[in-house]
Motif scaffolding. Structure first.
Motif, PDB file in Angstrom:
ATOM      1  N   GLY A  66      -3.274  -4.532   2.621  1.00  0.00           N
ATOM      2  CA  GLY A  66      -2.316  -5.279   3.425  1.00  0.00           C
ATOM      3  C   GLY A  66      -1.099  -5.736   2.647  1.00  0.00           C
ATOM      4  N   GLN A  67      -1.178  -5.706   1.304  1.00  0.00           N
ATOM      5  CA  GLN A  67      -0.024  -6.098   0.498  1.00  0.00           C
ATOM      6  C   GLN A  67       1.091  -5.059   0.628  1.00  0.00           C
ATOM      7  OE1 GLN A  67      -2.238  -6.952  -3.337  1.00  0.00           O
ATOM      8  NE2 GLN A  67      -0.687  -8.568  -3.441  1.00  0.00           N
ATOM      9  N   ILE A  68       2.323  -5.525   0.450  1.00  0.00           N
ATOM     10  CA  ILE A  68       3.485  -4.654   0.544  1.00  0.00           C
ATOM     11  C   ILE A  68       4.119  -4.530  -0.840  1.00  0.00           C
ATOM     12  CG2 ILE A  68       5.777  -4.365   1.576  1.00  0.00           C
ATOM     13  CD1 ILE A  68       4.705  -5.931   3.999  1.00  0.00           C
ATOM     14  N   PHE A  69       4.453  -3.303  -1.217  1.00  0.00           N
ATOM     15  CA  PHE A  69       5.028  -3.025  -2.530  1.00  0.00           C
ATOM     16  C   PHE A  69       6.269  -2.143  -2.359  1.00  0.00           C
ATOM     17  CE2 PHE A  69       0.468  -3.580  -3.118  1.00  0.00           C
ATOM     18  CZ  PHE A  69       0.397  -4.446  -4.199  1.00  0.00           C
ATOM     19  N   SER A 122       2.956  11.730   3.380  1.00  0.00           N
ATOM     20  CA  SER A 122       3.557  12.862   4.085  1.00  0.00           C
ATOM     21  C   SER A 122       4.796  12.419   4.852  1.00  0.00           C
ATOM     22  CB  SER A 122       2.556  13.488   5.052  1.00  0.00           C
ATOM     23  OG  SER A 122       2.453  12.706   6.229  1.00  0.00           O
ATOM     24  N   ARG A 123       5.587  13.383   5.260  1.00  0.00           N
ATOM     25  CA  ARG A 123       6.835  13.063   5.969  1.00  0.00           C
ATOM     26  C   ARG A 123       6.569  12.390   7.308  1.00  0.00           C
ATOM     27  NH1 ARG A 123       8.654  17.727   9.389  1.00  0.00           N
ATOM     28  NH2 ARG A 123       7.041  19.334   9.272  1.00  0.00           N
ATOM     29  N   PHE A 124       5.376  12.563   7.853  1.00  0.00           N
ATOM     30  CA  PHE A 124       5.056  11.932   9.137  1.00  0.00           C
ATOM     31  C   PHE A 124       4.670  10.466   8.967  1.00  0.00           C
ATOM     32  CE2 PHE A 124       3.880  16.469   9.485  1.00  0.00           C
ATOM     33  CZ  PHE A 124       4.825  16.847  10.437  1.00  0.00           C
ATOM     34  N   GLU A 125       4.375  10.056   7.736  1.00  0.00           N
ATOM     35  CA  GLU A 125       3.970   8.674   7.466  1.00  0.00           C
ATOM     36  C   GLU A 125       5.102   7.839   6.883  1.00  0.00           C
ATOM     37  OE1 GLU A 125       0.952  10.045   4.769  1.00  0.00           O
ATOM     38  OE2 GLU A 125      -0.639   9.390   6.110  1.00  0.00           O
ATOM     39  N   VAL A 126       6.235   8.489   6.614  1.00  0.00           N
ATOM     40  CA  VAL A 126       7.334   7.799   5.945  1.00  0.00           C
ATOM     41  C   VAL A 126       8.078   6.871   6.894  1.00  0.00           C
ATOM     42  CG1 VAL A 126       9.546   8.115   4.777  1.00  0.00           C
ATOM     43  CG2 VAL A 126       7.619   9.601   4.216  1.00  0.00           C
ATOM     44  N   SER A 127       8.360   7.367   8.098  1.00  0.00           N
ATOM     45  CA  SER A 127       9.227   6.611   9.005  1.00  0.00           C
ATOM     46  C   SER A 127       9.021   7.080  10.436  1.00  0.00           C
ATOM     47  CB  SER A 127      10.689   6.817   8.578  1.00  0.00           C
ATOM     48  OG  SER A 127      11.576   6.320   9.526  1.00  0.00           O
ATOM     49  N   GLY A 134      13.735   8.466  -8.130  1.00  0.00           N
ATOM     50  CA  GLY A 134      14.337   7.242  -8.650  1.00  0.00           C
ATOM     51  C   GLY A 134      14.581   6.190  -7.600  1.00  0.00           C
ATOM     52  N   GLU A 135      14.605   6.586  -6.309  1.00  0.00           N
ATOM     53  CA  GLU A 135      14.752   5.607  -5.240  1.00  0.00           C
ATOM     54  C   GLU A 135      13.416   4.895  -5.012  1.00  0.00           C
ATOM     55  OE1 GLU A 135      18.229   7.601  -2.449  1.00  0.00           O
ATOM     56  OE2 GLU A 135      16.144   7.973  -1.921  1.00  0.00           O
ATOM     57  N   THR A 136      13.457   3.822  -4.260  1.00  0.00           N
ATOM     58  CA  THR A 136      12.228   3.112  -3.892  1.00  0.00           C
ATOM     59  C   THR A 136      12.156   2.967  -2.381  1.00  0.00           C
ATOM     60  OG1 THR A 136      13.271   0.924  -4.092  1.00  0.00           O
ATOM     61  CG2 THR A 136      12.151   1.815  -6.055  1.00  0.00           C
ATOM     62  N   ILE A 137      10.936   2.912  -1.858  1.00  0.00           N
ATOM     63  CA  ILE A 137      10.733   2.636  -0.442  1.00  0.00           C
ATOM     64  C   ILE A 137       9.606   1.604  -0.313  1.00  0.00           C
ATOM     65  CG2 ILE A 137      11.474   4.949   0.285  1.00  0.00           C
ATOM     66  CD1 ILE A 137       8.479   5.539   0.854  1.00  0.00           C
ATOM     67  N   PRO A 138       9.675   0.729   0.691  1.00  0.00           N
ATOM     68  CA  PRO A 138       8.595  -0.236   0.878  1.00  0.00           C
ATOM     69  C   PRO A 138       7.377   0.440   1.492  1.00  0.00           C
ATOM     70  CG  PRO A 138      10.235  -0.489   2.605  1.00  0.00           C
ATOM     71  CD  PRO A 138      10.776   0.545   1.656  1.00  0.00           C
ATOM     72  N   VAL A 139       6.193   0.094   1.011  1.00  0.00           N
ATOM     73  CA  VAL A 139       4.951   0.649   1.556  1.00  0.00           C
ATOM     74  C   VAL A 139       3.918  -0.459   1.689  1.00  0.00           C
ATOM     75  CG1 VAL A 139       5.321   2.964   0.615  1.00  0.00           C
ATOM     76  CG2 VAL A 139       4.051   1.278  -0.728  1.00  0.00           C
ATOM     77  N   LYS A 140       2.994  -0.249   2.609  1.00  0.00           N
ATOM     78  CA  LYS A 140       1.875  -1.177   2.817  1.00  0.00           C
ATOM     79  C   LYS A 140       0.598  -0.533   2.292  1.00  0.00           C
ATOM     80  CE  LYS A 140      -0.496  -3.711   6.524  1.00  0.00           C
ATOM     81  NZ  LYS A 140      -0.508  -3.964   7.986  1.00  0.00           N
ATOM     82  N   LEU A 141      -0.140  -1.277   1.513  1.00  0.00           N
ATOM     83  CA  LEU A 141      -1.405  -0.771   0.976  1.00  0.00           C
ATOM     84  C   LEU A 141      -2.460  -0.810   2.074  1.00  0.00           C
ATOM     85  CD1 LEU A 141      -2.953   0.181  -1.552  1.00  0.00           C
ATOM     86  CD2 LEU A 141      -3.455  -2.227  -2.031  1.00  0.00           C
ATOM     87  N   THR A 169      -4.371   4.453  -0.497  1.00  0.00           N
ATOM     88  CA  THR A 169      -3.538   5.061   0.545  1.00  0.00           C
ATOM     89  C   THR A 169      -2.505   4.023   0.960  1.00  0.00           C
ATOM     90  OG1 THR A 169      -5.029   4.360   2.336  1.00  0.00           O
ATOM     91  CG2 THR A 169      -5.372   6.561   1.397  1.00  0.00           C
ATOM     92  N   VAL A 170      -1.325   4.511   1.324  1.00  0.00           N
ATOM     93  CA  VAL A 170      -0.242   3.620   1.724  1.00  0.00           C
ATOM     94  C   VAL A 170       0.440   4.165   2.965  1.00  0.00           C
ATOM     95  CG1 VAL A 170       0.188   2.814  -0.637  1.00  0.00           C
ATOM     96  CG2 VAL A 170       1.442   4.791   0.242  1.00  0.00           C
ATOM     97  N   ASP A 171       1.184   3.292   3.605  1.00  0.00           N
ATOM     98  CA  ASP A 171       1.911   3.669   4.819  1.00  0.00           C
ATOM     99  C   ASP A 171       3.244   2.941   4.814  1.00  0.00           C
ATOM    100  OD1 ASP A 171       2.270   4.516   7.695  1.00  0.00           O
ATOM    101  OD2 ASP A 171       2.194   2.350   7.953  1.00  0.00           O
ATOM    102  N   SER A 172       4.283   3.621   5.229  1.00  0.00           N
ATOM    103  CA  SER A 172       5.602   3.000   5.320  1.00  0.00           C
ATOM    104  C   SER A 172       6.044   2.804   6.764  1.00  0.00           C
ATOM    105  CB  SER A 172       6.638   3.864   4.573  1.00  0.00           C
ATOM    106  OG  SER A 172       7.898   3.270   4.590  1.00  0.00           O
ATOM    107  N   LYS A 173       5.604   3.700   7.627  1.00  0.00           N
ATOM    108  CA  LYS A 173       6.042   3.681   9.023  1.00  0.00           C
ATOM    109  C   LYS A 173       5.682   2.377   9.735  1.00  0.00           C
ATOM    110  CE  LYS A 173       5.278   7.388  11.497  1.00  0.00           C
ATOM    111  NZ  LYS A 173       4.613   8.394  12.356  1.00  0.00           N
TER     112      LYS A 173
END
Length: 292
Positions: free
Chosen positions: A119-122, A146-151, A165-172, A187-191
């Motif tokens: 549930g933590q966000i990184f 995967s690209r389907f889990e990004v956004s 080198g870029e960063t994106i927020p993800v949820k554990l 496993t993580v999820d951004s969407k």
């Protein structure tokens, strides 16, 4: 003059020596790429680092345990590094240091496995990208998404949207901690971190003109524009055909005309519209005038 004659670079050098002694990780900015023969070894590419006025070098072989394809994408980035070595210049008040990012990532990962909770966000660091997958580092721990889990936005090719080198927020979303020789796994999820903006697509129509904010600029693929009243809804927008010397900037407000909406594949395409400039002479019905 500085108080007590101690410059910021001298204070930074003291911090570097302390980090070398204790194993503490420091954050330095990558400002250049050079070729150096460190420790009498064959020359290799290194990132030149700046730590508050003190220069350091990060060999390509110590950037990551993962194979690094190129260092250019790391230029300008702030990187966490351990200090492997300090080299004093007898003719200067400060020296240089040799950094090790791979070692710093190991330290971060060890702390992550002890403290991380579902549930933590990184902020995940993008260490690699191919058309279908982002290869991430979450606090030093590798994971793929995967690209389907990004956004909620549909990505045909992730290499067109993201860079190393870029960063994106993800949820554990899950964590299995290491146990003896058994490696840990996450496993993580951004969407899920954003509301599905496509639920608001009914507010827009083809040939409509709307305001948006430039979120990314790609020389080949154009502008990525987030609709101003629907955060997360992004249109891929062509550069205007007659932009002249106009320089676009991330964060800039812009008008766009929507040319296509594909709700099934979640794509919006359009073109940027620049306001027309009207000279004072034409505004007042001028024409040519010759003094007599």
């Amino acid at each position: 003059m500085y108080e007590d004659g101690i410059t910021p670079a001298m204070r930074a050098w003291a911090d570097i020596k302390e980090a070398h002694r204790t194993g503490r990780v420091v954050v330095a900015r990558a400002i250049g790429i050079e070729n150096k023969a460190l420790n009498q070894k064959i020359g290799e590419e290194v990132l030149k680092l700046d730590f508050n006025g003190v220069y350091g070098y990060l060999p390509k072989s110590r950037v990551d345990s993962h194979k690094v394809r190129g260092l250019q994408n790391l230029l300008g980035r702030e990187l966490e590094v351990a200090v492997d070595q300090v080299v004093m210049d007898p003719n200067a008040t400060v020296g240089v240091f040799i950094g090790n990012r791979a070692k710093a990532l190991e330290k971060k990962a060890a702390r992550f496995w002890k403290e991380a909770q579902e549930g933590q966000i990184f902020d995940a660091f993008i260490r690699g990208v191919d058309p279908n997958t982002l290869f991430l580092l979450v606090e030093g721990v590798p994971v793929e998404i995967s690209r389907f889990e990004v956004s909620h936005f549909y990505y045909d090719d992730l290499t067109e949207e993201f860079e190393i080198g870029e960063t994106i927020p993800v949820k554990l979303t899950s964590i299995v901690r290491p146990d003896g020789e058994k490696k840990g796994k996450i496993t993580v999820d951004s969407k899920s971190l954003t509301k599905n903006p496509w639920s608001e697509i009914h507010k827009y129509q083809v040939d409509g003109i709307y305001m948006g904010i430039i979120t990314k600029i790609h020389l080949e693929h154009g502008l990525y524009v987030e609709m101003m009243d629907t955060p997360g809804l992004v249109a891929r927008v062509n550069f205007p055909p007659y932009s002249g010397d106009k320089v676009f900037k991330v964060g800039e407000s812009i008008r766009i005309r929507i040319g296509r909406i594909d709700a099934e594949s979640r794509r919006i395409k359009g073109v940027a519209i620049l306001p027309q400039k009207t000279s004072k002479r034409s505004r007042y019905g001028g024409g040519s005038y010759a003094a007599r």
